[in-house]
Design a protein around this motif. Structure first.
Motif, PDB file in Angstrom:
ATOM      1  N   LEU A 146       0.827  -1.206   0.000  1.00  0.00           N
ATOM      2  CA  LEU A 146       0.000   0.000   0.000  1.00  0.00           C
ATOM      3  C   LEU A 146       0.862   1.256   0.000  1.00  0.00           C
ATOM      4  CD1 LEU A 146      -3.102   0.039   0.163  1.00  0.00           C
ATOM      5  CD2 LEU A 146      -2.890   0.560   2.570  1.00  0.00           C
ATOM      6  N   GLY A 147       2.177   1.077   0.227  1.00  0.00           N
ATOM      7  CA  GLY A 147       3.076   2.219   0.275  1.00  0.00           C
ATOM      8  C   GLY A 147       3.089   2.895   1.632  1.00  0.00           C
ATOM      9  N   LYS A 148       2.657   2.158   2.671  1.00  0.00           N
ATOM     10  CA  LYS A 148       2.660   2.745   4.012  1.00  0.00           C
ATOM     11  C   LYS A 148       3.440   1.867   4.977  1.00  0.00           C
ATOM     12  CE  LYS A 148      -1.314   4.328   5.575  1.00  0.00           C
ATOM     13  NZ  LYS A 148      -2.759   4.452   5.810  1.00  0.00           N
TER      14      LYS A 148
ATOM     15  N   ALA B 222      -9.770   3.224   3.512  1.00  0.00           N
ATOM     16  CA  ALA B 222      -8.514   2.484   3.373  1.00  0.00           C
ATOM     17  C   ALA B 222      -8.729   0.991   3.578  1.00  0.00           C
ATOM     18  CB  ALA B 222      -7.480   3.005   4.372  1.00  0.00           C
TER      19      ALA B 222
ATOM     20  N   ASP C  86      -3.828  13.204  -0.063  1.00  0.00           N
ATOM     21  CA  ASP C  86      -3.664  12.634  -1.391  1.00  0.00           C
ATOM     22  C   ASP C  86      -2.416  11.751  -1.447  1.00  0.00           C
ATOM     23  OD1 ASP C  86      -3.662  12.123  -4.080  1.00  0.00           O
ATOM     24  OD2 ASP C  86      -4.268  14.138  -4.640  1.00  0.00           O
ATOM     25  N   VAL C  87      -1.304  12.284  -0.903  1.00  0.00           N
ATOM     26  CA  VAL C  87      -0.010  11.630  -1.082  1.00  0.00           C
ATOM     27  C   VAL C  87       0.303  10.672   0.070  1.00  0.00           C
ATOM     28  CG1 VAL C  87       2.456  12.040  -1.315  1.00  0.00           C
ATOM     29  CG2 VAL C  87       0.822  13.595  -2.390  1.00  0.00           C
ATOM     30  N   ASP C  88       0.166  11.155   1.303  1.00  0.00           N
ATOM     31  CA  ASP C  88       0.627  10.361   2.432  1.00  0.00           C
ATOM     32  C   ASP C  88      -0.405   9.326   2.857  1.00  0.00           C
ATOM     33  OD1 ASP C  88       2.498   9.676   4.386  1.00  0.00           O
ATOM     34  OD2 ASP C  88       1.438  10.845   5.890  1.00  0.00           O
TER      35      ASP C  88
ATOM     36  N   LYS D 143      -2.458   7.961   0.944  1.00  0.00           N
ATOM     37  CA  LYS D 143      -2.647   7.040  -0.181  1.00  0.00           C
ATOM     38  C   LYS D 143      -4.093   6.990  -0.671  1.00  0.00           C
ATOM     39  CE  LYS D 143       1.638   5.979   0.265  1.00  0.00           C
ATOM     40  NZ  LYS D 143       2.553   6.796  -0.541  1.00  0.00           N
TER      41      LYS D 143
ATOM     42  N   THR E 109      -6.805   8.872  -3.717  1.00  0.00           N
ATOM     43  CA  THR E 109      -6.804   9.619  -4.959  1.00  0.00           C
ATOM     44  C   THR E 109      -8.043  10.502  -4.973  1.00  0.00           C
ATOM     45  OG1 THR E 109      -5.670   7.831  -6.075  1.00  0.00           O
ATOM     46  CG2 THR E 109      -6.775   9.435  -7.458  1.00  0.00           C
TER      47      THR E 109
ATOM     48  N   ARG F 133      -9.371   4.851  -3.066  1.00  0.00           N
ATOM     49  CA  ARG F 133      -8.049   4.382  -2.681  1.00  0.00           C
ATOM     50  C   ARG F 133      -7.057   4.549  -3.833  1.00  0.00           C
ATOM     51  NH1 ARG F 133     -11.458   0.889  -0.358  1.00  0.00           N
ATOM     52  NH2 ARG F 133     -11.684  -0.311  -2.263  1.00  0.00           N
ATOM     53  N   HIS F 134      -5.796   4.755  -3.458  1.00  0.00           N
ATOM     54  CA  HIS F 134      -4.709   4.755  -4.427  1.00  0.00           C
ATOM     55  C   HIS F 134      -4.642   3.416  -5.156  1.00  0.00           C
ATOM     56  CE1 HIS F 134      -1.833   7.793  -5.158  1.00  0.00           C
ATOM     57  NE2 HIS F 134      -1.467   8.010  -3.914  1.00  0.00           N
ATOM     58  N   GLY F 135      -4.188   3.414  -6.369  1.00  0.00           N
ATOM     59  CA  GLY F 135      -3.779   2.168  -7.011  1.00  0.00           C
ATOM     60  C   GLY F 135      -4.860   1.453  -7.789  1.00  0.00           C
TER      61      GLY F 135
END
Lengths: 423, 339
Positions: free
Chosen positions: A55-57, B91, B109-111, B113, B115, B229-231
């Motif tokens: 997840l990048g965390k 999440a 947005d970035v930390d 994760k 969008t 969610r990101h991705g």
């Protein structure tokens, strides 16, 4: 004629004996179960780490050094929104400990009184106590907390009601205490010739200040108490030697109050009264609604359980003890304090420990009334603003575990000092 | 044999846990329902109506996405989230999409994760006070008690605003808008602060809205928008372009009333044709039916209709379009072209 007997065979170990031999079987099962459990734990931990990395965390506690950026209203130490998340969490921890200590003390006092009163021969008193215990024990504590806050907010006057020529509300106790729906403002102790404060731990997030005034007062008070105890033991020695007890009460009173009052006068002790300025009362100590609601409801809720424990402890002492004591000519309040309670304490203390633990853990419901405890800061705003759920929650669990183990350790030590010494 | 079975089961469970995050669209299709995270109750944006059906400006976007993907605007499971629980809910996969007055910020947005897929309401933080206090500016609030929803960007803006202006305040952290309303009306706090749109919505629900004023200061930029969610870019594209379709529909004059007629045959304007699927294959590119935008628009109307119906000047909330007008009308709404 000779007889041949086989030489006793060396017991050889075969793998199947791990299962079929009762000497080994239980050990085998335990080993397999342990391995399975550890595999499961390892899989869970690994899964978490891998998924978080995907997840990048990745797990990272670096956010604790970042500025928290939020304000905390109820705080025991100085704090601004530029302080770190670590300091915000530390303040939350202190708030948790504050409400836990206040709650445990109040719950014990109320619980013991109610427990004893429920055994009263006065029908009305005993019934009222029974109603209290059943009401509080059988309703979830969260509801009590929310109800307490709602009552405080809706029923008490606003600060603006104290304003004007003919105010709708007035301050209590000779204009010294303001009871509002934002909390209670009480006079605060001030020193005109203060010794100042000592700042410990420099600039770190855990820094705190110690008031030298308070330190001095406590030092003098404890010295007085030690002297009083020495004087009392001397009186006891004299009594044992001569049969006559010297009069001690005037020495005790003088020692307890004299030096402390002298120190207070020397420091220029006076009270700072709250007064209405602008939107709110200023000056004095502000006990916020959130703290009062949480404290009251947690104490009364836990006191109901403690009352039952105390009642059980007293009932566990056989009636013969009371009868024997009164046959010796003791009065009933002395029977309670000298004969029944010392024995009942042995029964009471172990379950009391878990009530203290319950109260401390229940204090995490504080967010329902907006009291900024550890769950509100570390597990609430910090978690939300940084998005570090796993780290925050793990740490939160660890801190609560630590607090609970400390309470248990202290109470277990106390239990050992009062428990029956067997020879 | 048995051992390998257990190992296989564990491996399969691991794979399943790993794969749960991708392909939200397939999950939604298979479930036949969209799990949409909304507010716990903010009149005009997301609140249950008298019949228990969720309704509002944010709710409309959820229904539009459900209409575009599943074909049924009612196939939405609304999950009410607080300021604190919303990100965890997204999440963890409890919801597919979060439309809850959520400010688009760098760190979210970035930390965190996520969008962000655009802005459906340009907002800013304001203050509401009882008229009787006689306060005209937020800078007069020295020493005031301020009710603030915890876990929001407004909490951080508030701390910054008072620190920068060097005035004191007493924050009263609360969980939901309903609790804030109770504390504010009982006078347990002097001021309530949140996004100006939220203040207007809350004020509209009071018995005597005129006894309360919203101060002129807007102390922050709060671009509110939907997020996922990101991705999962496929899913992100679907939600982003559903929002853009509603905005473009207003720009091009496509409304819920005329959309079915316009979609029945290709017209003169090629962009309308592409939007409504009578020309080109934009829907197919998204992995949806060619009339996906038609379904969304006929379900909830275009952006302007959605706005006027729930929070516009003819509703109790009475918000002006302001920044939320089309770019052709001097606002900030500017959808990328459908091409």
């Amino acid at each position: 004629m000779t007889t041949f007997t086989d030489p006793p065979k060396e017991p050889t170990f075969r793998l199947s004996m791990l299962i079929y031999d009762t000497r080994y079987r239980s050990l085998t099962i335990q080993c397999v179960a342990l391995m399975g459990f550890m595999l499961l734990a390892a899989w869970l931990i690994n899964n978490t780490i891998v998924n978080l990395a995907t997840l990048g965390k990745p797990v990272d506690f670096g956010f604790f050094r970042d500025p928290a950026s939020y304000d905390i209203n109820q705080r025991l130490l100085e704090y601004t929104s530029r302080d770190t998340h670590l300091r915000a969490s530390f303040l939350g921890l202190l708030n948790t400990l504050l409400v836990a200590v206040l709650g445990c003390v109040t719950a014990t006092v109320v619980g013991v009184v109610v427990g004893v009163l429920r055994l009263s021969r006065n029908w009305l008193v005993a019934r009222i106590m029974a109603v209290y215990v059943e009401m509080f024990r059988n309703v979830p504590v969260l509801l009590w907390i929310v109800l307490a806050l709602a009552i405080l907010i809706e029923s008490l006057p606003k600060p603006s009601d104290f304003r004007g020529e003919d105010p709708a509300a007035t301050m209590a106790l000779f204009d010294s205490v303001a009871i509002t729906n934002r909390g209670v403002y009480i006079p605060e102790p001030l020193f005109s010739r203060s010794l100042g404060e000592v700042y410990l731990l420099g600039e770190s997030s855990l820094r705190f200040a110690v008031s030298l005034d308070l330190f001095l007062i406590l030092a003098v008070l404890s010295a007085s108490i030690l002297t009083v105890r020495w004087n009392l033991s001397r009186a006891k020695r004299v009594q044992e030697l001569t049969g006559e007890r010297p009069v001690t009460w005037h020495v005790t009173t003088g020692l307890l109050f004299g030096p402390t009052v002298a120190v207070l006068v020397a420091l220029g002790f006076h009270l700072g009264y709250p007064e209405l300025k602008g939107f709110n009362f200023t000056g004095g100590t502000h006990l916020r609604n959130s703290l009062i609601a949480l404290w009251l409801s947690l104490s009364l809720y836990t006191a109901a359980f403690i009352a039952e424990i105390v009642r059980g402890g007293i009932l566990a002492i056989s009636k013969g003890q009371t009868e024997a004591a009164s046959a010796l000519g003791l009065r009933s309040n002395r029977i309670m304090s000298l004969v029944i309670l010392p024995q009942a304490l042995r029964v009471i203390i172990p379950p009391l420990i878990s009530q203290f633990l319950n109260l401390t853990k229940n204090s995490s419901l504080a967010i329902a009334v907006g009291y900024m405890d550890l769950t509100g800061t570390l597990g609430g705003i910090t978690l939300n603003q940084t998005g570090r759920e796993l780290e925050c929650v793990l740490l939160l669990m660890l801190v609560y575990l630590g607090i609970s183990l400390c309470i248990s350790a202290v109470m277990n030590w106390y239990n050992r000092t009062v428990k029956l010494v067997e020879r | 044999m048995r051992k390998s079975l257990i190992l296989g089961a564990i491996a399969a469970a691991g794979v399943a846990a790993g794969a749960a995050s991708a392909a939200t669209m397939d999950d939604v299709m298979a479930r036949g329902k969209l799990n949409c995270g909304t507010n716990t109750g903010l009149v005009g944006f997301a609140a249950p109506d008298a019949n228990g059906n969720w309704d509002g400006f944010d709710v409309g976007l959820c229904r539009a996405v459900a209409a575009a993907v599943i074909g049924d605007p009612m196939a939405v499971e609304f999950v009410s989230t607080t300021g604190k629980t919303r990100f965890t809910a997204l999440a963890s996969g409890e919801i597919d999409l979060l439309v809850r007055n959520t400010t688009w910020t760098f760190s979210r947005d970035v930390d965190l994760k996520f969008t962000f897929l655009g802005v459906n309401y340009y907002d800013g933080q304001g203050f509401m006070v009882p008229r009787g206090l006689g306060v005209a500016s937020a800078r007069d609030l020295d020493g005031a008690t301020v009710c603030i929803q915890t876990g929001t960007t407004t909490e951080l803006n508030l701390a910054d605003f008072f620190r920068v202006n060097n005035i004191n305040y007493e924050p009263v952290p609360i969980e939901t808008n309903a609790e804030a309303r109770q504390q504010y009306l009982a006078g347990a706090c002097d001021v309530y602060t949140t996004d100006a749109s939220g203040l207007a919505a809350t004020r509209a629900s009071f018995d005597a809205p005129d006894d309360h004023v919203i101060l002129p200061e807007i102390i922050s930029k709060e671009p509110l928008g939907p997020l996922v969610r990101h991705g999962d870019d496929v899913w992100a594209d679907i939600v982003r372009w559903t929002l853009n379709a509603l905005i473009t529909a207003e720009e091009l004059g496509v409304t819920s009333a005329n959309v079915s007629e316009m979609a029945s045959a290709a017209g003169n304007n090629p962009e309308i044709n592409r939007l409504l699927g009578t020309e080109g294959n934009l829907g197919e590119m998204l992995g949806l039916d060619s009339d996906w935008a038609v379904k969304a628009i006929s379900a909830v109307g275009n952006y302007g209709e959605l706005f006027e119906r729930h929070i516009g000047e003819n509703t109790p909330i009475g918000l002006a379009r302001g920044l939320n007008a089309q770019w052709t009308e001097g606002g900030l709404l500017y959808s990328p072209p459908f091409r």
